[in-house]
Design a protein around this motif. Structure first.
Motif, PDB file in Angstrom:
ATOM      1  N   ARG A   1      -8.065   0.705   3.309  1.00 56.84           N
ATOM      2  CA  ARG A   1      -7.750   1.693   4.229  1.00 56.84           C
ATOM      3  C   ARG A   1      -6.254   2.066   4.307  1.00 56.84           C
ATOM      4  O   ARG A   1      -5.850   3.362   4.199  1.00 56.84           O
ATOM      5  N   ARG A   2      -5.226   1.165   4.390  1.00 56.85           N
ATOM      6  CA  ARG A   2      -4.088   1.362   4.363  1.00 56.85           C
ATOM      7  C   ARG A   2      -3.449   2.247   3.239  1.00 56.85           C
ATOM      8  O   ARG A   2      -2.760   3.007   3.263  1.00 56.85           O
TER       9      ARG A   2
ATOM     10  N   ARG B   1      -1.715   6.301   2.950  1.00 59.68           N
ATOM     11  CA  ARG B   1      -0.611   6.692   2.653  1.00 59.68           C
ATOM     12  C   ARG B   1      -0.479   7.193   1.166  1.00 59.68           C
ATOM     13  O   ARG B   1       0.720   7.644   0.778  1.00 59.68           O
TER      14      ARG B   1
ATOM     15  N   PRO C   1       0.772  -1.238   0.103  1.00 54.90           N
ATOM     16  CA  PRO C   1      -0.303  -0.080  -0.058  1.00 54.90           C
ATOM     17  C   PRO C   1       0.814   1.321  -0.025  1.00 54.90           C
ATOM     18  O   PRO C   1       0.475   2.238  -0.689  1.00 54.90           O
TER      19      PRO C   1
ATOM     20  N   TRP D   1      -6.945  -3.521   3.311  1.00 50.38           N
ATOM     21  CA  TRP D   1      -5.779  -3.132   2.498  1.00 50.38           C
ATOM     22  C   TRP D   1      -6.160  -1.641   1.896  1.00 50.38           C
ATOM     23  O   TRP D   1      -5.211  -0.879   1.612  1.00 50.38           O
TER      24      TRP D   1
END
Length: 330
Positions: A104-105, A109, A74, A102
């Motif tokens: 959300r991460r 970023r 990610p 996944w």
């Protein structure tokens, strides 16, 4: 042109809307061709991902080859976009705990993230759109707003940028949004060249409505008015008063005014003004003089255009031009 490449993830799933994947991919692919000429290397590295990877079947039966979400870290992604698709496909994506984690991460970023069409539902289910103004397909705007009251749904815009979040309306508007992303990264010249290559009629700006005034009118109007609407669209610099339009429709002015208003939901004068001002917005994004824009849209003077434009949109043509010039001209 920036010197560092950027990784983009397009998220697909079973029963995905295939144009929500292939449209953006075509834009970024064309941008890479332009970058090859300038940098000698692609600018974007694209990942077509799905929860488990492998083949996913689109809603029109075409299969899309994907890699798994887990195959891409990610933190490596610059841009994350979730495609739209069927209600069942989106619900399955939202129920997948690993895929949601996944997303959300990755979105936390990424420099920017967003969705095409109903892909907004997947982001909303992850809480990634709370407090944001977003767009989605016009058929789904009310449902999205009802299910997720923390989201401000713009029911009209083709696409919306709200901070790091970019969301687009239905299907082909994903192309418009991705052209805007490329313009932000590589400049308007590259985005305009891509629009020409893809044989687009115009680069449509995000503020433009999902609803075509002409198409909506032709859908609602009976046959004589459908033909008349198309004629009006191509004769905006004519007088277009009720008497002349009534004569063309073969009716008395009083009957024409009543039947036209009943069929289209607005008076002939209001409808003509809408078409003229919509066209004026497009012309104001070119280098045409205001006097020429006024003439081509049926206003006798720039002052008349300015008065009507400000009354409808709340800003002057000059300010609109400063904000949007060259945004939609390929």
């Amino acid at each position: 042109m920036p010197s560092t490449s950027r990784q983009i993830a397009l998220i697909a799933f079973d029963d995905v809307q295939v144009l929500d994947v292939t449209g953006p991919a075509a834009v970024f692919g064309a941008a890479n061709d332009a970058a090859m000429h300038r940098l000698g290397r692609p600018f974007y590295r694209m990942h077509i991902l799905s929860p488990q990877g492998g083949h996913v079947t689109s809603n029109c039966g075409l299969a899309v080859v994907t890699a798994s979400l887990a195959s891409v870290k990610p933190g490596a992604l610059d841009t994350v976009l979730v495609a739209g698709g069927s209600k069942q496909g989106l619900q399955a994506l939202a129920r997948d705990a690993a895929a949601s984690a996944w997303l959300r991460r990755a979105c936390a970023r990424a420099r920017r993230y967003g969705s095409v069409c109903t892909g907004a539902f997947a982001l909303a289910a992850c809480g990634l759109l709370d407090g944001k103004r977003v767009a989605t397909h016009w058929e789904a705007t009310a449902i999205l707003g009802r299910k997720h009251p923390a989201i401000e749904v713009d029911a009209n815009a083709l696409y919306v940028e709200d901070g790091r979040v970019w969301t687009s309306a239905g299907v082909t508007t994903g192309i418009d949004m991705c052209l805007a992303l490329v313009a932000r990264d590589l400049g308007d010249a590259v985005a305009n060249a891509i629009a020409r290559r893809l044989v687009l009629y115009a680069r449509r700006p995000g503020y433009q409505s999902q609803f075509s005034t002409v198409l909506a009118a032709q859908e609602k109007a009976d046959s004589p008015f459908a033909d008349l609407v198309d004629w009006i669209r191509t004769h905006l610099d004519d007088t277009l008063d009720v008497a002349g339009l009534a004569e063309r429709a073969g009716m008395s002015p009083r009957t024409f005014h009543r039947r036209f208003t009943d069929a289209l939901g607005e008076t002939p004068a209001r409808f003509v003004e809408t078409l003229r001002l919509d066209h004026a917005r497009t012309l104001l994004q070119t280098s045409l003089a205001l006097k020429t824009v006024a003439a081509q849209t049926g206003y006798g003077t720039p002052a008349q255009l300015s008065k009507a434009f400000a009354r409808r949109f709340g800003i002057s043509p000059g300010l609109f031009r400063a904000m949007h010039r060259d945004a939609a001209t390929p």
